[in-house]
Design an enzyme around this catalytic site. Structure first.
Site, PDB file in Angstrom:
ATOM      1  N   HIS A 121       0.853  -1.190   0.000  1.00  0.00           N
ATOM      2  CA  HIS A 121       0.000   0.000   0.000  1.00  0.00           C
ATOM      3  C   HIS A 121       0.887   1.238   0.000  1.00  0.00           C
ATOM      4  O   HIS A 121       2.115   1.145   0.094  1.00  0.00           O
ATOM      5  CB  HIS A 121      -0.934   0.000   1.206  1.00  0.00           C
ATOM      6  CG  HIS A 121      -2.038  -1.015   1.107  1.00  0.00           C
ATOM      7  ND1 HIS A 121      -3.061  -0.920   0.191  1.00  0.00           N
ATOM      8  CD2 HIS A 121      -2.253  -2.160   1.799  1.00  0.00           C
ATOM      9  CE1 HIS A 121      -3.873  -1.947   0.327  1.00  0.00           C
ATOM     10  NE2 HIS A 121      -3.408  -2.725   1.293  1.00  0.00           N
ATOM     11  N   ILE A 123       1.803   3.368   2.088  1.00  0.00           N
ATOM     12  CA  ILE A 123       2.798   3.486   3.153  1.00  0.00           C
ATOM     13  C   ILE A 123       4.036   2.646   2.862  1.00  0.00           C
ATOM     14  O   ILE A 123       5.164   3.038   3.165  1.00  0.00           O
ATOM     15  CB  ILE A 123       2.168   3.094   4.516  1.00  0.00           C
ATOM     16  CG1 ILE A 123       3.103   3.463   5.663  1.00  0.00           C
ATOM     17  CG2 ILE A 123       1.774   1.631   4.560  1.00  0.00           C
ATOM     18  CD1 ILE A 123       2.468   3.308   7.039  1.00  0.00           C
ATOM     19  N   ASP A 151       0.044   6.575  -3.993  1.00  0.00           N
ATOM     20  CA  ASP A 151      -1.126   6.140  -4.747  1.00  0.00           C
ATOM     21  C   ASP A 151      -1.544   7.150  -5.819  1.00  0.00           C
ATOM     22  O   ASP A 151      -1.776   6.782  -6.972  1.00  0.00           O
ATOM     23  CB  ASP A 151      -2.314   5.913  -3.810  1.00  0.00           C
ATOM     24  CG  ASP A 151      -2.259   4.568  -3.105  1.00  0.00           C
ATOM     25  OD1 ASP A 151      -1.323   3.794  -3.375  1.00  0.00           O
ATOM     26  OD2 ASP A 151      -3.151   4.287  -2.291  1.00  0.00           O
TER      27      ASP A 151
END
Length: 376
Positions: A121, A123, A151
């Site tokens: 993800h 992070i 993202d």
């Protein structure tokens, strides 16, 4: 509109790929999202797109997508490396039939490398670029800035940029190509300024001690008397002078490069004496780089934003940001309507040459789904 006439096939995914598709749709592209039947999409970045529900577990469903891609300009796919190849929709198969196709692969770690098959993800992607180590307060743990950097900035936005450049190249050469767009490379690229400035006074060896990362008291946030907040970015001497004057302080008592701990407490104590509204009244007409920190709801009605149409009402009491940048000779016509899964299946297949009888049979066989508002 800049991308009018461009046809995009977007394989349904989460966050980065939908954002990429939304950007292309906002600027005029016809974006067709391929959804799975009998599902509800969590995608809230689908305005202006068409939704076709196709069962990719059936050969007939894959054939439909392949046929769509044969007449498309762009494909966006958000899966791990190898998934599209296993479906028979990989770049080799599609570019053999459509040499001008721009095939954009948007992943977390990229098509190659030890982590290419690993889940992740925002992070995680930020973590291995080194950027996450620079985010957060000095006395605290590294802190992710929601999921904006990897993202959306490094992922969806960078992919959209890559697609437009590939389309420009195709206009010159007639050739399509494959784009390896991934959040790690993209986030690192977005962070170019940080890497290039690590040896400058703006940053220091440690997080939270520099000019732009919360170390400087004149580039920070402060709580007001009513529990709201103000943002201060008075970096340059002329703005700092105006800032100090606005606070009602004397320059000799608040020198910009005196002990920053003392200065921060002085600023905090001063901001705590008035409400956010009162501080806005003080600084609204002062060039000091001081602004209120607004909630999302407050930002919609903020005078500057309202005057420019930064947000538009997409549904009753639901406002969304409008496309940026603005162009002098390309007015935008943005639809803020979100499609439901399978809303445009019959329409798109009909345009593709399928007869009404064929579409009906495909639906009966579970290959496609044509949704209706009453059933959603």
């Amino acid at each position: 509109m800049a991308l009018k006439g461009i046809k995009v096939i977007e394989m349904a995914g989460l966050a980065p790929a939908p954002f990429c598709g939304m950007i292309l749709a906002d600027f005029g592209a016809k974006v067709i999202r391929i959804d799975q039947p009998k599902t509800t999409s969590p995608d809230r970045l689908a305005r202006g797109k068409l939704s076709v529900a196709v069962n990719l577990k059936k050969n007939e469903g894959v054939a439909i997508v392949r046929k769509l891609c044969k007449t498309a300009d762009v494909v966006i796919e958000p899966f791990r490396p190898g998934v599209m190849e296993r479906l028979g929709l990989g770049p080799k198969e599609l570019l053999d039939k459509n040499p001008g196709l721009v095939y954009a692969r948007l992943t977390g770690y990229g098509q190659t490398g030890p982590l290419s098959q690993r889940a992740g993800h925002d992070i995680n992607y930020l973590a291995i670029t080194g950027l996450l180590s620079r985010l957060g307060w000095k006395s605290d743990l590294p802190s992710p800035p929601i999921n904006l950097l990897a993202d959306f900035a490094g992922g969806g936005l960078m992919c959209a940029l890559g697609i437009t450049m590939a389309l420009l190249n195709r206009a010159r050469t007639g050739k399509g190509q494959v784009i390896d767009s991934n959040m790690v490379d993209g986030a690192a690229y977005v962070g170019s300024f940080v890497y290039q400035m690590l040896d400058s006074p703006i940053f220091t060896a440690k997080r939270g001690e520099g000019m732009l990362d919360g170390g400087a008291p004149f580039y920070d946030t402060y709580k007001t008397k009513d529990g709201k907040f103000m943002a201060v970015g008075a970096l340059e001497a002329k703005f700092y002078k105006n800032f100090i004057a606005g606070l009602g302080l004397k320059t000799e008592d608040a020198s910009q490069f005196m002990d920053w701990k003392v200065l921060r407490k002085l600023f905090a104590d001063t901001f705590a004496t008035k409400t956010q509204k009162e501080w806005c009244e003080t600084f609204d007409n002062v060039d000091a780089c001081v602004t209120p920190i607004l909630t999302v709801d407050e930002a919609v009605g903020y005078e500057h934003n309202a005057s420019k149409g930064t947000f538009a009402e997409a549904a009753p009491e639901k406002f969304v940001p409008q496309p940026a940048p603005r162009f002098s000779d390309m007015p935008l016509d943005v639809s803020n309507v979100q499609p439901f899964v399978g809303q445009h299946t019959a329409q798109v297949l009909s345009e593709l040459g399928y007869s009404a009888e064929e579409i009906k049979k495909l639906g009966k066989d579970g290959v496609i789904e044509q949704a209706h508002p009453s059933r959603v």
